[in-house]
Design an enzyme around this catalytic site. Structure first.
Site, PDB file in Angstrom:
ATOM      1  N   ASN A 226     -85.589  38.236  44.749  1.00 51.49           N
ATOM      2  CA  ASN A 226     -84.650  39.304  45.105  1.00 51.49           C
ATOM      3  C   ASN A 226     -85.483  40.543  45.427  1.00 51.49           C
ATOM      4  O   ASN A 226     -85.981  41.207  44.532  1.00 51.49           O
ATOM      5  CB  ASN A 226     -83.710  39.564  43.915  1.00 51.49           C
ATOM      6  CG  ASN A 226     -82.834  40.787  44.131  1.00 51.49           C
ATOM      7  OD1 ASN A 226     -82.726  41.301  45.247  1.00 51.49           O
ATOM      8  ND2 ASN A 226     -82.195  41.250  43.067  1.00 51.49           N
TER       9      ASN A 226
ATOM     10  N   HIS B  14     -74.846  41.553  41.531  1.00 54.31           N
ATOM     11  CA  HIS B  14     -76.047  41.937  40.787  1.00 54.31           C
ATOM     12  C   HIS B  14     -75.716  43.160  39.917  1.00 54.31           C
ATOM     13  O   HIS B  14     -74.908  43.999  40.308  1.00 54.31           O
ATOM     14  CB  HIS B  14     -77.179  42.259  41.764  1.00 54.31           C
ATOM     15  CG  HIS B  14     -78.487  42.470  41.082  1.00 54.31           C
ATOM     16  ND1 HIS B  14     -78.820  43.665  40.492  1.00 54.31           N
ATOM     17  CD2 HIS B  14     -79.528  41.632  40.861  1.00 54.31           C
ATOM     18  CE1 HIS B  14     -80.020  43.552  39.943  1.00 54.31           C
ATOM     19  NE2 HIS B  14     -80.467  42.330  40.156  1.00 54.31           N
TER      20      HIS B  14
ATOM     21  N   GLU C 227     -78.610  37.521  33.854  1.00 53.97           N
ATOM     22  CA  GLU C 227     -79.619  38.580  33.864  1.00 53.97           C
ATOM     23  C   GLU C 227     -79.229  39.660  32.860  1.00 53.97           C
ATOM     24  O   GLU C 227     -78.433  40.551  33.176  1.00 53.97           O
ATOM     25  CB  GLU C 227     -79.696  39.217  35.256  1.00 53.97           C
ATOM     26  CG  GLU C 227     -80.089  38.259  36.351  1.00 53.97           C
ATOM     27  CD  GLU C 227     -80.684  39.010  37.541  1.00 53.97           C
ATOM     28  OE1 GLU C 227     -81.864  38.796  37.827  1.00 53.97           O
ATOM     29  OE2 GLU C 227     -79.968  39.828  38.152  1.00 53.97           O
TER      30      GLU C 227
ATOM     31  N   GLY D 120     -86.303  44.818  35.338  1.00 59.01           N
ATOM     32  CA  GLY D 120     -87.233  45.877  35.735  1.00 59.01           C
ATOM     33  C   GLY D 120     -87.845  46.630  34.565  1.00 59.01           C
ATOM     34  O   GLY D 120     -88.449  47.678  34.745  1.00 59.01           O
TER      35      GLY D 120
HETATM   36  P1  PGA Z   1     -86.935  42.066  37.758  1.00 60.59           P
HETATM   37  O1  PGA Z   1     -85.507  42.019  38.499  1.00 60.59           O
HETATM   38  O2  PGA Z   1     -87.551  40.705  37.919  1.00 60.59           O
HETATM   39  O3  PGA Z   1     -87.710  43.142  38.471  1.00 60.59           O
HETATM   40  O4  PGA Z   1     -86.663  42.393  36.321  1.00 60.59           O
HETATM   41  C1  PGA Z   1     -84.695  40.888  38.407  1.00 60.59           C
HETATM   42  C2  PGA Z   1     -83.409  41.128  39.165  1.00 60.59           C
HETATM   43  O5  PGA Z   1     -82.903  42.253  39.143  1.00 60.59           O
HETATM   44  O6  PGA Z   1     -82.862  40.211  39.828  1.00 60.59           O
END
Ligand code: PGA
Length: 249
Positions: free
Chosen positions: A9, A95, A165, A171
């Site tokens: 993503n 998301h 998630e 993040g």
């Molecule tokens: P990340 O994001 O791997 O940077 O934690 C995952 C996502 O938001 O799909």
């Protein structure tokens, strides 16, 4: 058998030129890959260039969002048929960043997911609890409400993918432990049994997302109900995403 699915993503990163060089950088990691599907989700503006770059490779293409109407006076929106025409096979829906910053509710998410399915796009429907919800002990209530609300009207043969998630892991560099992720995935699969059918639940891939990196993907993927990953930050670099894709070695 569920074929593992690794999805990058890219969020609001990469111009068309940058998208092409990222795809080029991924190619050495692809062959020979067995029982694994790899998908990249560039921003809308880079989809056409990325579609050309992945042509003839095993990399699939996905979008990050869509609108549920086919066409009309909806300035700034992009429809499911437009994405399908560009060669997208998947589209991320709901998301947590869309839910948080753009007010997407479960009702909106299910409309988008159903619009995707009508043109043969496979929706990757995202769910996950916030840190406050986890600390308050309401994780499973939140997941149940999101699953029931966001997947309403979808059938077992829709090609649906679910992405768990936890918002606190996105993040942040803070990953759910493999045990925490497995617990949530098993719970979601149980919900899918009631919502779809036991056979459809067993066939539906449930991805984990939230700070997936080359050094934690293997332990996560060792869990029985983790069928792949939705990768943000680490998918922006071909070598780190390449290592994630090759987690089996
Ligand atoms: P990340 O994001 O791997 O940077 O934690 C995952 C996502 O938001 O799909």
């Amino acid at each position: 058998m569920r074929v593992a699915l690794m999805v990058g993503n890219w969020k609001m990163h990469k111009t068309s030129a940058e998208a092409v060089s990222l795809v080029e950088g991924l190619k050495p990691y692809l062959a020979p890959l067995k029982d694994l599907e790899v998908v990249v989700c560039p921003p809308f503006t880079a989809l056409a260039a990325a579609a050309r770059a992945v042509a003839g490779t095993s990399i699939g293409l996905g979008a990050q969002n869509l609108y549920w109407e086919k066409e009309g006076a909806f300035t700034g929106e992009v429809s499911a048929p437009m994405l399908a025409e560009l060669g997208c096979r998947y589209v991320i829906v709901g998301h947590s960043e869309r839910r948080q910053h753009f007010g997407e509710t479960d009702e909106i998410v299910q409309r988008k997911a159903r619009a995707a399915v009508t043109v043969g796009l496979r929706p990757i429907v995202c769910i996950g609890e916030s840190l406050r919800e986890r600390d308050a002990g309401t994780t499973f209530d939140v997941l149940e409400a999101q699953v029931k609300g966001s997947l309403r009207g979808l059938s077992g043969d829709s090609g649906l993918v679910v992405a768990y998630e936890p918002v606190w892991a996105i993040g942040t560099g803070r990953t759910a432990t493999p045990a925490q992720a497995q617990e949530a995935h098993a719970f979601v699969r149980k919900l899918l049994e009631g919502l779809l059918s036991p056979a459809a639940a067993a066939a539906t891939r449930i991805l984990y997302g939230g700070s997936v990196k080359p050094d934690n993907v293997r332990d996560l993927m060792a869990q029985p109900d983790l069928d792949g990953a939705l990768v943000g930050g680490a998918s922006l670099d071909p070598n780190s995403f390449g290592k994630i894709v090759r987690f089996r070695g």
